[in-house]
Design a protein around this motif. Structure first.
Motif, PDB file in Angstrom:
ATOM      1  N   GLY A 203       0.824  -1.205   0.000  1.00 14.89           N
ATOM      2  CA  GLY A 203       0.000   0.000   0.000  1.00 14.89           C
ATOM      3  C   GLY A 203       0.862   1.260   0.000  1.00 14.89           C
ATOM      4  N   ILE A 204       0.200   2.415  -0.108  1.00 10.03           N
ATOM      5  CA  ILE A 204       0.897   3.704  -0.072  1.00 10.03           C
ATOM      6  C   ILE A 204       0.862   4.211   1.361  1.00 10.03           C
ATOM      7  N   ASP A 205       2.029   4.507   1.906  1.00 13.24           N
ATOM      8  CA  ASP A 205       2.111   4.940   3.305  1.00 13.24           C
ATOM      9  C   ASP A 205       1.313   6.230   3.522  1.00 13.24           C
ATOM     10  N   VAL A 206       0.562   6.255   4.616  1.00  7.24           N
ATOM     11  CA  VAL A 206      -0.301   7.405   4.914  1.00  7.24           C
ATOM     12  C   VAL A 206       0.510   8.684   5.083  1.00  7.24           C
ATOM     13  N   VAL A 207       1.723   8.553   5.618  1.00  7.43           N
ATOM     14  CA  VAL A 207       2.579   9.733   5.805  1.00  7.43           C
ATOM     15  C   VAL A 207       2.926  10.350   4.453  1.00  7.43           C
ATOM     16  N   VAL A 208       3.242   9.513   3.467  1.00  7.82           N
ATOM     17  CA  VAL A 208       3.557  10.006   2.126  1.00  7.82           C
ATOM     18  C   VAL A 208       2.339  10.719   1.531  1.00  7.82           C
ATOM     19  N   VAL A 209       1.153  10.128   1.749  1.00 10.57           N
ATOM     20  CA  VAL A 209      -0.078  10.749   1.245  1.00 10.57           C
ATOM     21  C   VAL A 209      -0.291  12.114   1.899  1.00 10.57           C
ATOM     22  N   ALA A 210      -0.166  12.168   3.237  1.00 12.86           N
ATOM     23  CA  ALA A 210      -0.418  13.418   3.962  1.00 12.86           C
ATOM     24  C   ALA A 210       0.576  14.504   3.559  1.00 12.86           C
ATOM     25  N   VAL A 211       1.862  14.155   3.508  1.00  7.95           N
ATOM     26  CA  VAL A 211       2.883  15.156   3.154  1.00  7.95           C
ATOM     27  C   VAL A 211       2.699  15.603   1.704  1.00  7.95           C
ATOM     28  N   GLY A 212       2.386  14.669   0.803  1.00  4.74           N
ATOM     29  CA  GLY A 212       2.193  15.019  -0.603  1.00  4.74           C
ATOM     30  C   GLY A 212       1.008  15.940  -0.816  1.00  4.74           C
ATOM     31  N   ILE A 213      -0.137  15.581  -0.235  1.00  7.65           N
ATOM     32  CA  ILE A 213      -1.359  16.369  -0.436  1.00  7.65           C
ATOM     33  C   ILE A 213      -1.256  17.728   0.252  1.00  7.65           C
ATOM     34  N   PHE A 214      -0.764  17.748   1.495  1.00 11.39           N
ATOM     35  CA  PHE A 214      -0.698  19.000   2.259  1.00 11.39           C
ATOM     36  C   PHE A 214       0.497  19.853   1.835  1.00 11.39           C
ATOM     37  N   ALA A 215       1.710  19.344   2.090  1.00 13.06           N
ATOM     38  CA  ALA A 215       2.904  20.170   1.951  1.00 13.06           C
ATOM     39  C   ALA A 215       3.248  20.449   0.488  1.00 13.06           C
ATOM     40  N   VAL A 216       3.397  19.388  -0.313  1.00 12.19           N
ATOM     41  CA  VAL A 216       3.802  19.581  -1.710  1.00 12.19           C
ATOM     42  C   VAL A 216       2.693  20.285  -2.496  1.00 12.19           C
ATOM     43  N   GLY A 217       1.432  19.846  -2.286  1.00  3.06           N
ATOM     44  CA  GLY A 217       0.315  20.479  -2.982  1.00  3.06           C
ATOM     45  C   GLY A 217       0.212  21.965  -2.672  1.00  3.06           C
ATOM     46  N   GLU A 218       0.395  22.322  -1.386  1.00  2.00           N
ATOM     47  CA  GLU A 218       0.317  23.731  -0.981  1.00  2.00           C
ATOM     48  C   GLU A 218       1.488  24.529  -1.550  1.00  2.00           C
ATOM     49  N   ALA A 219       2.685  23.938  -1.532  1.00  2.00           N
ATOM     50  CA  ALA A 219       3.856  24.638  -2.063  1.00  2.00           C
ATOM     51  C   ALA A 219       3.696  24.924  -3.558  1.00  2.00           C
ATOM     52  N   LEU A 220       3.213  23.939  -4.297  1.00  2.00           N
ATOM     53  CA  LEU A 220       2.992  24.134  -5.733  1.00  2.00           C
ATOM     54  C   LEU A 220       1.910  25.177  -5.985  1.00  2.00           C
ATOM     55  N   TRP A 221       0.861  25.149  -5.158  1.00  2.00           N
ATOM     56  CA  TRP A 221      -0.250  26.096  -5.319  1.00  2.00           C
ATOM     57  C   TRP A 221       0.227  27.529  -5.071  1.00  2.00           C
ATOM     58  N   VAL A 222       1.004  27.720  -3.999  1.00  2.00           N
ATOM     59  CA  VAL A 222       1.507  29.071  -3.686  1.00  2.00           C
ATOM     60  C   VAL A 222       2.493  29.528  -4.757  1.00  2.00           C
ATOM     61  N   ALA A 223       3.343  28.599  -5.231  1.00  2.00           N
ATOM     62  CA  ALA A 223       4.310  28.953  -6.270  1.00  2.00           C
ATOM     63  C   ALA A 223       3.604  29.411  -7.545  1.00  2.00           C
ATOM     64  N   ALA A 224       2.467  28.794  -7.834  1.00  2.00           N
ATOM     65  CA  ALA A 224       1.722  29.167  -9.040  1.00  2.00           C
ATOM     66  C   ALA A 224       1.099  30.551  -8.916  1.00  2.00           C
ATOM     67  N   HIS A 225       0.912  31.017  -7.674  1.00  2.00           N
ATOM     68  CA  HIS A 225       0.289  32.325  -7.459  1.00  2.00           C
ATOM     69  C   HIS A 225       1.243  33.304  -6.785  1.00  2.00           C
ATOM     70  N   LEU A 226       2.540  33.012  -6.925  1.00  2.00           N
ATOM     71  CA  LEU A 226       3.536  33.793  -6.184  1.00  2.00           C
ATOM     72  C   LEU A 226       3.599  35.224  -6.688  1.00  2.00           C
ATOM     73  N   ARG A 227       3.536  36.146  -5.762  1.00  2.00           N
ATOM     74  CA  ARG A 227       3.708  37.557  -6.101  1.00  2.00           C
ATOM     75  C   ARG A 227       5.145  37.962  -5.802  1.00  2.00           C
ATOM     76  N   ARG A 228       5.694  38.782  -6.659  1.00  2.00           N
ATOM     77  CA  ARG A 228       7.087  39.206  -6.455  1.00  2.00           C
ATOM     78  C   ARG A 228       7.228  40.075  -5.215  1.00  2.00           C
ATOM     79  N   LYS A 229       6.178  40.820  -4.891  1.00  2.00           N
ATOM     80  CA  LYS A 229       6.247  41.710  -3.730  1.00  2.00           C
ATOM     81  C   LYS A 229       6.130  40.892  -2.443  1.00  2.00           C
ATOM     82  N   PRO A 230       7.095  40.982  -1.533  1.00  2.00           N
ATOM     83  CA  PRO A 230       6.986  40.210  -0.291  1.00  2.00           C
ATOM     84  C   PRO A 230       5.837  40.717   0.574  1.00  2.00           C
ATOM     85  N   ALA A 231       5.280  39.799   1.365  1.00  2.00           N
ATOM     86  CA  ALA A 231       4.160  40.184   2.231  1.00  2.00           C
ATOM     87  C   ALA A 231       4.620  41.195   3.273  1.00  2.00           C
ATOM     88  N   GLU A 232       3.776  42.166   3.544  1.00  2.00           N
ATOM     89  CA  GLU A 232       4.110  43.202   4.524  1.00  2.00           C
ATOM     90  C   GLU A 232       3.878  42.659   5.928  1.00  2.00           C
TER      91      GLU A 232
END
Length: 500
Positions: A203-232
């Motif tokens: 089977g697929i380890d639950v930890v791999v699923v959780a880290v992939g869906i949460f961490a990697v998915g969120e990082a890719l999502w933010v990167a796709a909407h990244l603004r050059r201006k840093p947050a204030e």
């Protein structure tokens, strides 16, 4: 009395110098990761779960308790200073907290959030000690049909009640159940959805699923909407509360705790409803209504307490029955399973010392959180100034390291990236993440209990109806599913007629 003795023994184990150091490290790294923008407690716990690998279960869960509460507090800091909630339950904190920060009262907002979290977390953990044994006694009397019904209720709850769209919730759940099917059938021994890859037989380890869906998915999502201006980032002084702030905060802390714990302990509860209820209550009871919408301290104190009390409440069904009611509890359940420990009614018999050490660690972690975060709030605020590209590159690096550490197989990295792309697509099309995680974790267990029920009845569907508990649960499920139709075709026409 036995429970109190067990808790005291748990405190004795936790108070060893090495264990206290682990709890402190857990609080520090939990807060440091949780304070980063867009990262909620569930993602914090999923990302840091591999950190505890290689430790003894006792040490791992002591550190885990610190990470749990550290991640919870870190989310409130981001909401107040950046107006960037890491999860939906922190949205309400951001409403008044960010307004307070912009009005020059960031220190007071962070202080009431920290002290409110401590008060709610302490009371919630104490209630956990008192309530969980009774839930365990009830759970021991349940049979396979009752467990199957409860798991169906969990599936329906996370898809129908908590999400904005039932269709999207069920699609997410179906994805999770499909991922949970990968591996060898426990009854027939046949391989399912392994695509001829031997490494997938387990089977697929639950930890791999959780880290992939949460961490990697969120990082890719933010990167796709990244603004050059840093947050204030709003500058923070040393958090403190004046006499007037104390007077206005202590009642909201208690009321928020009263809202949060019961909702957290319910299968369909979550932290969203109690935080909004707390905010609405404080808005109605306040003596300063003109401040709401402009930075009222009650609007931070109440919802933040409700959020933390709800987090403690979610541990009741997770420990006593093995049912996660939110994403953070689902990841914690994965942590138990990674050590071969199965939460449920027998947990308090088989692993009693470990459970009471975990509960004692929650008390210690909560206290360390308060002592650490009041003076260190300005330092955490500086973390928010890290450029987003470096920040999310670091998250992807640690996520990959964590996933590889699970089985030391390169295939896990490919699965991690695939699941990360799935997480990105889910965010793009508005699919909630929680049903998928719950489906992966509870799917195989629901299948086991359902098959067991049918085997006991000789294949008759009536075997799924065990007793009063399953009848009650199926009635609740039917009401949840039918309610939208009743509201549309019965309630609204009646209101329209009465209005006319």
């Amino acid at each position: 009395m036995d429970n109190l003795n067990n808790l005291m023994q748990g405190f004795a184990d936790v108070m060893a110098p090495m264990n206290l150091l682990l709890a402190l490290i857990g609080v520090v790294i939990g807060t440091a990761v949780g304070v980063l923008p867009g990262i909620g407690p569930a993602m914090t716990v999923a990302l840091l779960l591999p950190v505890t690998y290689g430790m003894e279960p006792v040490q791992a869960f002591i550190m885990f308790a610190g990470i749990f509460y550290g991640g919870m507090y870190g989310g409130s800091t981001t909401s107040i200073l950046l107006n960037t909630p890491g999860e939906s339950s922190s949205v309400v904190t951001a409403i008044e907290g960010n307004k307070m920060a912009k009005a020059g009262r960031a220190a007071q907002a962070l202080a009431t959030a920290a002290i409110g979290s401590f008060v709610a977390g302490t009371i919630g953990t104490l209630l956990l000690v008192l309530v969980t044994p009774f839930v365990v006694d009830f759970a021991v009397s349940l049979g396979a049909p009752d467990y199957f019904a409860l798991m169906l209720l969990a599936f329906i709850a996370v898809t129908s009640v908590l999400g904005s769209s039932r269709i999207r919730g069920f699609i997410s759940l179906l994805l999770g159940l499909t991922i949970g099917l990968v591996g060898i059938d426990s009854v027939s021994g046949q391989q399912r959805l392994t695509l001829g890859v031997p490494q997938l037989a387990d089977g697929i380890d639950v930890v791999v699923v959780a880290v992939g869906i949460f961490a990697v998915g969120e990082a890719l999502w933010v990167a796709a909407h990244l603004r050059r201006k840093p947050a204030e980032v709003i500058p923070v002084g040393r958090p403190w509360l004046g006499r007037g702030d104390w007077k206005r905060s202590w009642k909201p802390w208690l009321r928020g705790t009263a809202y949060g714990f019961p909702f957290g302990a319910l299968p369909a509860g979550g932290a969203e409803i109690p935080t909004f209820l707390s905010y609405a209550t404080e808005k109605r009871l306040t003596k300063h209504p003109e401040e709401f919408g402009k930075g009222a301290i009650e609007g931070v104190a109440g919802p933040e307490a409700a959020n933390n009390a709800s987090a403690a409440g979610t541990l009741v069904p997770m420990l006593a029955i093995g049912l996660p009611t939110n994403a953070t509890a689902a990841v914690m359940l994965a942590a138990f399973q990674s050590y071969g420990i199965q939460p449920g009614p027998l947990l308090f018999e088989r692993e009693a010392s470990l459970v009471w050490i975990l509960i004692a660690s929650l008390f210690i972690g909560n206290l360390l959180l308060l002592l650490l975060n009041l003076p260190l709030a300005p330092a955490w605020a500086k973390l928010l100034q890290i450029p987003r590209p470096y920040l999310y590159a670091g998250i992807l690096f640690f996520a990959s390291m964590g996933a590889y550490a699970v089985n030391a197989q390169p295939l896990d990295l490919f699965i991690l990236l695939t699941l990360g792309l799935l997480g990105f697509a889910m965010r793009r099309f508005g699919l909630p993440v929680l049903p998928l995680i719950v489906g992966v974790i509870l799917g195989p267990r629901a299948e086991l209990q359902g098959r067991r029920s049918l085997q006991l009845s000789g294949g008759e569907l009536s075997g799924l109806l065990g007793g009063p508990v399953s009848y009650t649960v199926y009635t609740v499920i039917a009401l949840v599913l039918v309610w939208p139709l009743l509201r549309r075709f019965v309630v609204r026409p009646l209101r329209a007629r009465s209005a006319a």
